[in-house]
Scaffold this motif. Structure first.
Motif, mmCIF file in Angstrom:
data_model
loop_
_atom_site.group_PDB
_atom_site.id
_atom_site.type_symbol
_atom_site.label_atom_id
_atom_site.label_comp_id
_atom_site.label_asym_id
_atom_site.label_seq_id
_atom_site.Cartn_x
_atom_site.Cartn_y
_atom_site.Cartn_z
ATOM 1 N N TYR A 230 28.006 59.283 7.604
ATOM 2 C CA TYR A 230 26.959 60.105 8.219
ATOM 3 C C TYR A 230 27.304 61.592 8.134
ATOM 4 O O TYR A 230 26.440 62.427 7.865
ATOM 5 N N ILE B 112 22.235 54.943 5.759
ATOM 6 C CA ILE B 112 23.409 55.247 6.581
ATOM 7 C C ILE B 112 23.039 55.229 8.064
ATOM 8 O O ILE B 112 23.753 54.656 8.901
ATOM 9 N N LEU B 113 21.898 55.838 8.392
ATOM 10 C CA LEU B 113 21.462 55.871 9.790
ATOM 11 C C LEU B 113 21.160 54.467 10.302
ATOM 12 O O LEU B 113 21.472 54.138 11.461
ATOM 13 N N ASP C 258 30.632 56.759 10.615
ATOM 14 C CA ASP C 258 30.565 58.159 11.066
ATOM 15 C C ASP C 258 30.938 59.115 9.937
ATOM 16 O O ASP C 258 30.335 60.194 9.798
ATOM 17 N N GLN D 210 20.293 58.288 2.896
ATOM 18 C CA GLN D 210 20.576 58.875 4.204
ATOM 19 C C GLN D 210 20.018 57.983 5.312
ATOM 20 O O GLN D 210 20.675 57.765 6.340
ATOM 21 N N LYS E 51 26.525 62.917 4.388
ATOM 22 C CA LYS E 51 25.298 62.401 3.768
ATOM 23 C C LYS E 51 24.360 63.470 3.219
ATOM 24 O O LYS E 51 23.380 63.155 2.551
ATOM 25 N N LYS F 18 24.372 52.808 11.021
ATOM 26 C CA LYS F 18 24.967 53.434 12.208
ATOM 27 C C LYS F 18 24.361 52.825 13.473
ATOM 28 O O LYS F 18 25.080 52.510 14.436
#
Length: 733
Positions: A334, A348-349, A331, A345, A337, A352
């Motif tokens: 995110y 990261i998603l 988190d 990016q 980012k 997640k």
């Protein structure tokens, strides 16, 4: 020259020898002159075509095809030039009717087999995606097949200085991150010092590699990158960069590397080139912590360091340190980012989605990103991870084989090799290793992987011979070799398999983290799968499972232990790397245990008392279930207000240890350790559902002082060890 013998002999009968010799000499002079002019013209034309292909992003394979054609037609051209007067009059002899068409046919066949599967169109493709604003965007990227692989090795320090020695293996990391913004490149970083190892690592798949030197003096950084030929390590070019701003130097060096790899300005300008300080950090201290894998220290120095949060989340997730900590770290990544390149990016998603168990979303996003960056190691690993979580061997194999057939590099070769083992395509796996053996016959890792392939295939004789060769050429002591010896000795005497994998039904949960192991049989393989890691094939024998790493001296042995009812209740996992041995215990977690703990996390106490009492009776060796039952009884017997006051009394900081209340739950975290929720089993003692083997104790002292310390469960002694040393017994601030 045999086919010239007969006409020359006839000429000798009809013409004086001197005239024949002069005539033949003149003919050959004319042939050589025209042939030389032909070669010069062909070479000039190829240079022009090469420029056009680069300028307009067309496949460079056309240059190779034309070269094959220009060179391949030379035998027919020589015949024609020597006999052009006769041939121009339409008089062709039998040999010419055979040789010339055969020559052209042979060129066509060779070109078909060499370039038949090659992409002869544009070197770029257009992809569409939906941005964070919900708008559809289009982006032109270089196709994977035409990207330039560039391994970057650690830089050597010119003047030994321990204060700045960490930079040697940091320069290559940040250069890789900076260069990967350009989709014409496939950069990778390695920690290798020896030139022979650098060549062996890069020569098979890449034309170049980068290494270099550096020094720091009076706040001035001097970095000298060297571009080298991967086939022999010879230097191609180098340049010295000096200045007080380390991050600016990295940006300049990445431009220098791109310029010397033949990437034209138009192509470079196609891709956004963010400054490395925006992607990483502007703090050298934070960068140092990140490079040394001290991610929490890095984010303490720079609380906007998104990459450090991401790397921490990845590590926590891989080893299942704790769901709460994984979510916190991803988190934070995110949240920070915004300045990162688009591909990071998306990374990261993706993580997640995985950490929040949104597997379908993760799969779709990974597949989309692989369209843009098909050779991105992280994205490919994540797709393999998804296939492992779903036990999809076919998907794993298809993905790995497609990657390897498109781009043959070391990462893809390793993945393809593992996929072949999963598919039990042992002959193909061994043939794949033999290709590398030809290029690097005296490399220990190649021989180890070859031995591993024989071992997995069941060819004990060849495996034994290959391991013997490894021991002879690279003698060293290791637990790995001892375990292999035991396995080979066992298989030589016992051909029958003595293992019942069905008896292992269910998961096995670590007592020190939330990590789970599952054992199962799939496609005639005996498989082991750690949660959030890749699945592997094991070697079953003597009621154990042996798992080996193919190319290096490490692995694990899984020993299953039974209780008084003759049922397996836990597995002892002995992990070995060289001569280091670590032992971990994982306890069986059937569906009834999983369901009960899920309800416990949701605080459904009313219906849990009888459930956990039954579990204690059913699983007497699961000591942590008894503690969970204690917690339930304590909460049910304690007034809600009294429990709130109990929490409030202990919250606060105890040196680098912190306790706090959040949404009516009590949490604990210590520097570099995992955030956990703690649950009371008495007024002073607490347990955790993340780390079963750790209890948290509070001691109320005179003058309103409170001390905090931990207890750790000793599995061998089946007792709790109280840790009251200087680093563990801490007073509330």
């Amino acid at each position: 020259m045999r086919f010239f013998f007969i006409p020359i002999f006839i000429l000798q009968i009809q013409t004086p020898v001197s005239e024949v010799t002069k005539s033949t000499g003149k003919k050959w002079q004319t042939v050589i002159k025209i042939l030389a002019a032909y070669l010069v013209a062909a070479w000039t034309f190829l240079q022009f075509v090469d420029w056009v292909l680069i300028r307009y992003n067309i496949s460079p394979y056309w240059v190779d095809i034309l070269l094959w054609m220009f060179v391949g037609v030379i035998p027919s051209l020589i015949i024609y030039l020597y006999h052009k007067e006769r041939i121009n009059n339409g008089i062709l002899k039998l040999r010419e009717k055979i040789i010339i068409p055969l020559n052209i046919l042979l060129i066509g066949v060779i070109i078909f087999f060499v370039f038949g599967n090659s992409d002869l169109g544009s070197t770029t493709k257009e992809v569409t995606f939906t941005n964070k604003s919900g708008e559809v965007e289009r982006q032109t990227i270089t196709k994977e097949e035409f990207r330039i692989g560039i391994p970057i090795f650690n830089f050597q320090q010119k003047n030994k200085d321990t204060l700045h020695s960490w930079l040697g293996n940091t320069i290559n990391k940040v250069l890789k991150i900076d260069l990967q913004q350009n989709k014409t490149l496939m950069p990778s970083w390695y920690y290798v010092n020896n030139t022979i190892e650098k060549i062996n690592t890069s020569r098979v798949f890449d034309k170049y590699y980068v290494d270099g030197e550096y020094e720091v003096s009076n706040g001035i950084y001097t970095i000298i990158p060297v571009l080298r030929n991967s086939k022999n390590g010879n230097e191609i070019t180098r340049k010295t960069f000096s200045g007080s701003d380390f991050f600016s130097l990295i940006d300049e060096i990445s431009i220098f590397i791109k310029n010397n790899l033949g990437i034209v300005k138009e192509t470079q300008n196609t891709y956004i080139d963010l400054e490395i300080r925006d992607i990483t950090t502007s703090s050298m201290e934070a960068l140092k912590y990140w490079s040394n894998n001290s991610y929490e220290q890095a984010t303490k120095v720079d609380d906007k360091f998104a990459l450090a949060y991401l790397d921490n989340a990845i590590r926590r997730n891989k080893y299942s340190h704790g769901e709460l900590e994984e979510k916190y770290q991803i988190d934070k990544a995110y949240e920070n980012k915004a300045k990162l390149p688009t591909q990071i990016q998306f990374e990261i998603l993706m993580y997640k989605n995985i950490i929040y168990n949104r597997w379908q979303d993760a799969k779709e996003l990974v597949k989309y990103q692989l369209e843009i960056e098909p050779n991105n190691a992280t994205y490919n690993y994540l797709l393999d991870l998804i296939y492992s979580e779903t036990k999809n061997i076919e998907g794993y194999y298809k993905h790995a084989s497609e990657r390897f057939n498109k781009v043959k590099n070391e990462t893809n070769a390793r993945s393809y090799f593992q996929a072949l083992i999963l598919k039990r395509e042992f002959k193909k796996a061994i043939d794949l290793i033999k290709v590398y053996e030809v290029m690097a016959p005296n490399t220990e890792e190649v021989q180890l992987i070859k031995a591993y392939a024989y071992l997995m295939s069941g060819d004990i004789k060849k495996a034994k011979e290959t391991y013997k060769k490894v021991n002879l050429l690279w003698p060293k002591e290791s637990i790995h070799k001892e375990e292999v010896k035991k396995y080979i000795a066992y298989k030589e005497k016992n051909d029958a398999l003595n293992f019942n994998i069905e008896a292992l039904d269910g998961f096995y949960r670590s007592t020190g983290s939330e990590q789970q192991i599952e054992y199962f049989k799939k496609a005639n393989n005996y498989m082991v799968h750690y949660k959030n890691q890749l699945m592997y094939v094991t070697l079953p024998y003597n009621n154990m499972l042996l798992s080996l790493n193919g190319g290096w001296l490490g692995g694990s042995k899984h020993i299953f232990e039974k209780d008084s009812t003759n049922n397996i209740y836990r597995v002892q996992v002995q992990q070995f790397n060289q001569n280091n041995l670590n032992t971990f215990y994982y306890y069986k977690e059937n569906k009834d245990i999983s369901k009960a703990y899920k309800m416990l996390k949701e605080k459904k106490y009313d219906s849990l008392s009888s459930t956990f009492k039954n579990l204690v009776e059913k699983y007497p060796k699961h000591w942590f279930i008894k503690q969970a039952a204690q917690h339930i009884e304590y909460v049910k017997s304690t007034d809600k207000k009294a429990l709130e006051n109990q929490y409030k009394a202990i919250v606060g900081s105890y040196a680098n240890r912190k306790f706090w209340i959040e949404d009516n739950r009590l949490y604990y975290k210590r520097d570099n350790l995992t955030k956990v929720e703690i649950l009371p089993i008495s007024k002073t003692r607490y347990i955790s559902l993340t780390k079963f083997d750790t209890n948290y104790e509070f001691e109320f002292l005179p003058n309103n002082k409170i001390a905090s310390f931990a207890l750790v469960y000793n599995i061998e002694k089946e007792a709790w060890d109280s840790l009251k040393n200087n680093t563990n017994y801490l007073l509330k601030n």
